[in-house]
Design a protein around this motif. Sequence first.
Motif, PDB file in Angstrom:
ATOM      1  N   CYS A  88       0.885  -0.985  -0.012  1.00 49.90           N
ATOM      2  CA  CYS A  88       0.087   0.009  -0.114  1.00 49.90           C
ATOM      3  C   CYS A  88       0.725   1.222  -0.002  1.00 49.90           C
ATOM      4  N   ALA A  89       0.556   2.122  -1.007  1.00 46.60           N
ATOM      5  CA  ALA A  89       1.456   3.430  -1.097  1.00 46.60           C
ATOM      6  C   ALA A  89       0.745   4.765  -0.200  1.00 46.60           C
ATOM      7  N   GLY A  90      -0.124   4.261   0.579  1.00 50.58           N
ATOM      8  CA  GLY A  90      -0.771   5.205   1.460  1.00 50.58           C
ATOM      9  C   GLY A  90      -1.870   6.078   0.922  1.00 50.58           C
ATOM     10  N   MET A  91      -2.194   7.148   1.138  1.00 47.39           N
ATOM     11  CA  MET A  91      -3.384   7.963   0.925  1.00 47.39           C
ATOM     12  C   MET A  91      -3.275   8.130  -0.790  1.00 47.39           C
ATOM     13  N   ASP A  92      -4.335   8.006  -1.411  1.00 51.09           N
ATOM     14  CA  ASP A  92      -4.605   8.276  -2.789  1.00 51.09           C
ATOM     15  C   ASP A  92      -4.599   9.961  -2.850  1.00 51.09           C
ATOM     16  N   LEU A  93      -3.246  10.312  -3.253  1.00 50.08           N
ATOM     17  CA  LEU A  93      -3.177  11.994  -3.443  1.00 50.08           C
ATOM     18  C   LEU A  93      -4.042  12.624  -4.414  1.00 50.08           C
ATOM     19  N   LYS A  94      -4.208  11.712  -5.420  1.00 51.76           N
ATOM     20  CA  LYS A  94      -5.288  12.247  -6.604  1.00 51.76           C
ATOM     21  C   LYS A  94      -6.816  12.421  -5.867  1.00 51.76           C
ATOM     22  N   ALA A  95      -7.077  11.628  -4.994  1.00 54.82           N
ATOM     23  CA  ALA A  95      -8.226  11.626  -4.622  1.00 54.82           C
ATOM     24  C   ALA A  95      -8.055  12.608  -3.479  1.00 54.82           C
ATOM     25  N   PHE A  96      -7.172  12.801  -2.829  1.00 55.91           N
ATOM     26  CA  PHE A  96      -7.003  14.092  -1.882  1.00 55.91           C
ATOM     27  C   PHE A  96      -7.339  15.401  -2.584  1.00 55.91           C
ATOM     28  N   VAL A  97      -6.522  15.457  -3.556  1.00 53.73           N
ATOM     29  CA  VAL A  97      -6.621  16.890  -4.327  1.00 53.73           C
ATOM     30  C   VAL A  97      -8.168  16.943  -4.764  1.00 53.73           C
ATOM     31  N   ALA A  98      -8.954  15.736  -5.217  1.00 56.44           N
ATOM     32  CA  ALA A  98     -10.315  15.985  -5.532  1.00 56.44           C
ATOM     33  C   ALA A  98     -11.215  16.107  -4.584  1.00 56.44           C
ATOM     34  N   GLY A  99     -10.896  16.231  -3.256  1.00 55.51           N
ATOM     35  CA  GLY A  99     -11.697  16.678  -2.331  1.00 55.51           C
ATOM     36  C   GLY A  99     -12.180  15.425  -1.100  1.00 55.51           C
ATOM     37  N   GLU A 100     -11.389  14.479  -1.398  1.00 57.20           N
ATOM     38  CA  GLU A 100     -11.763  13.244  -0.629  1.00 57.20           C
ATOM     39  C   GLU A 100     -10.891  13.079   0.797  1.00 57.20           C
ATOM     40  N   GLY A 101     -10.213  14.099   1.070  1.00 58.52           N
ATOM     41  CA  GLY A 101      -9.020  14.370   2.095  1.00 58.52           C
ATOM     42  C   GLY A 101      -9.728  14.056   3.433  1.00 58.52           C
ATOM     43  N   ASP A 102     -10.763  14.772   3.662  1.00 52.65           N
ATOM     44  CA  ASP A 102     -11.501  14.521   5.000  1.00 52.65           C
ATOM     45  C   ASP A 102     -12.236  13.065   5.475  1.00 52.65           C
ATOM     46  N   ALA A 103     -12.815  12.478   4.156  1.00 52.47           N
ATOM     47  CA  ALA A 103     -13.468  11.146   4.591  1.00 52.47           C
ATOM     48  C   ALA A 103     -12.320  10.251   4.710  1.00 52.47           C
ATOM     49  N   ILE A 104     -11.229  10.352   3.864  1.00 53.46           N
ATOM     50  CA  ILE A 104     -10.181   9.068   4.129  1.00 53.46           C
ATOM     51  C   ILE A 104      -9.340   9.415   5.494  1.00 53.46           C
ATOM     52  N   LEU A 105      -9.039  10.571   5.715  1.00 51.24           N
ATOM     53  CA  LEU A 105      -8.331  10.818   6.972  1.00 51.24           C
ATOM     54  C   LEU A 105      -9.077  10.642   8.428  1.00 51.24           C
ATOM     55  N   PHE A 106     -10.522  11.288   8.182  1.00 54.56           N
ATOM     56  CA  PHE A 106     -11.071  11.501   9.329  1.00 54.56           C
ATOM     57  C   PHE A 106     -12.347  10.686   9.551  1.00 54.56           C
ATOM     58  N   GLY A 107     -12.731   9.664   8.589  1.00 57.27           N
ATOM     59  CA  GLY A 107     -13.723   9.047   8.804  1.00 57.27           C
ATOM     60  C   GLY A 107     -13.734   8.241  10.047  1.00 57.27           C
ATOM     61  N   PRO A 108     -15.046   7.597  10.398  1.00 61.93           N
ATOM     62  CA  PRO A 108     -14.839   6.664  11.341  1.00 61.93           C
ATOM     63  C   PRO A 108     -13.635   5.393  11.552  1.00 61.93           C
ATOM     64  N   GLY A 109     -12.974   5.363  12.457  1.00 57.54           N
ATOM     65  CA  GLY A 109     -11.817   4.417  12.591  1.00 57.54           C
ATOM     66  C   GLY A 109     -10.534   5.102  11.933  1.00 57.54           C
ATOM     67  N   GLY A 110     -10.790   6.567  11.388  1.00 60.69           N
ATOM     68  CA  GLY A 110      -9.385   7.009  10.936  1.00 60.69           C
ATOM     69  C   GLY A 110      -9.164   6.360   9.483  1.00 60.69           C
ATOM     70  N   LEU A 111      -7.934   6.535   9.219  1.00 59.87           N
ATOM     71  CA  LEU A 111      -7.554   6.053   7.522  1.00 59.87           C
ATOM     72  C   LEU A 111      -7.853   4.745   7.444  1.00 59.87           C
ATOM     73  N   ALA A 112      -8.545   4.376   6.402  1.00 55.78           N
ATOM     74  CA  ALA A 112      -8.848   2.882   6.113  1.00 55.78           C
ATOM     75  C   ALA A 112      -9.873   2.214   7.102  1.00 55.78           C
ATOM     76  N   GLY A 113     -10.424   3.276   7.847  1.00 57.82           N
ATOM     77  CA  GLY A 113     -11.436   2.849   8.819  1.00 57.82           C
ATOM     78  C   GLY A 113     -10.827   1.929   9.836  1.00 57.82           C
TER      79      GLY A 113
END
Length: 257
Positions: free
Chosen positions: A62-87
Amino acid sequence: MTDTSVLYESRDGIALITLNRPAQRNAINTTLSDQFRAAIERFETNPDLRVAVIAANGPVFCAGMDLKAFVAGEGDAILFGPGGLAGMVARPRRKPVIAAVDGAALAGGFEIVLACDMVVAGESATFGLPEARIGLVAGAGGALRLGARMPRVVANEMLLTGTPIGAARAMELGLLNRCVASGKALEAALELAAQIAANAPLSLEASLHLANLAEQRAEAAFWEENNCHLARLAASDDASEGIGAFIEKRAPRWSGS
């Protein structure tokens, strides 16, 4: 076609959870996080399952967070969703989880590994937290956990330089339970899981709880501050610049803001 970013199967008391975005180096976007969270919940709530193994399809764990998804506005859901990163990196668990790592486990990928209770790796595996190189912080447990798992000066070097280490060095530092031939991590992890699954479920739960109690209590006091730093950096100009530079394959121009 259904997006199966995470595969799930169970066998003989073992849940096998597999990251399945090999073309994207198993980078974590919202879909993968949601499916991973659901897989962990499915494992935790099934009384017939004793232990889980986390593996990955493709040459990169796993290369970590999808940076293109982060740029597309998914950062909060990826990082701060229930359970944190990857849930799962901040999710309380009752049952043991083993990471089976072949290839690179970087950034959030390494943080998933650090959230596991045991780790089996192929000899060509690498581990690193390169967030400082793109203006972020290893805020999915990496900065909190690394110094508790290895000498603090070594953890500081990894966090501040972003330089990864190989499996042999990780084994030497006590990050791994097994270091096996490349391509054999899953097989070895399943063998370890089978030994665990043969034992009494209440004993496993109590043993894991007590073994992790001190670390869990310490982490609980620090997660709020950790997330404040992560949110601040995720919204910074340097993070936008660092991620843009990484995607564009150029050197970043830091502003300190």
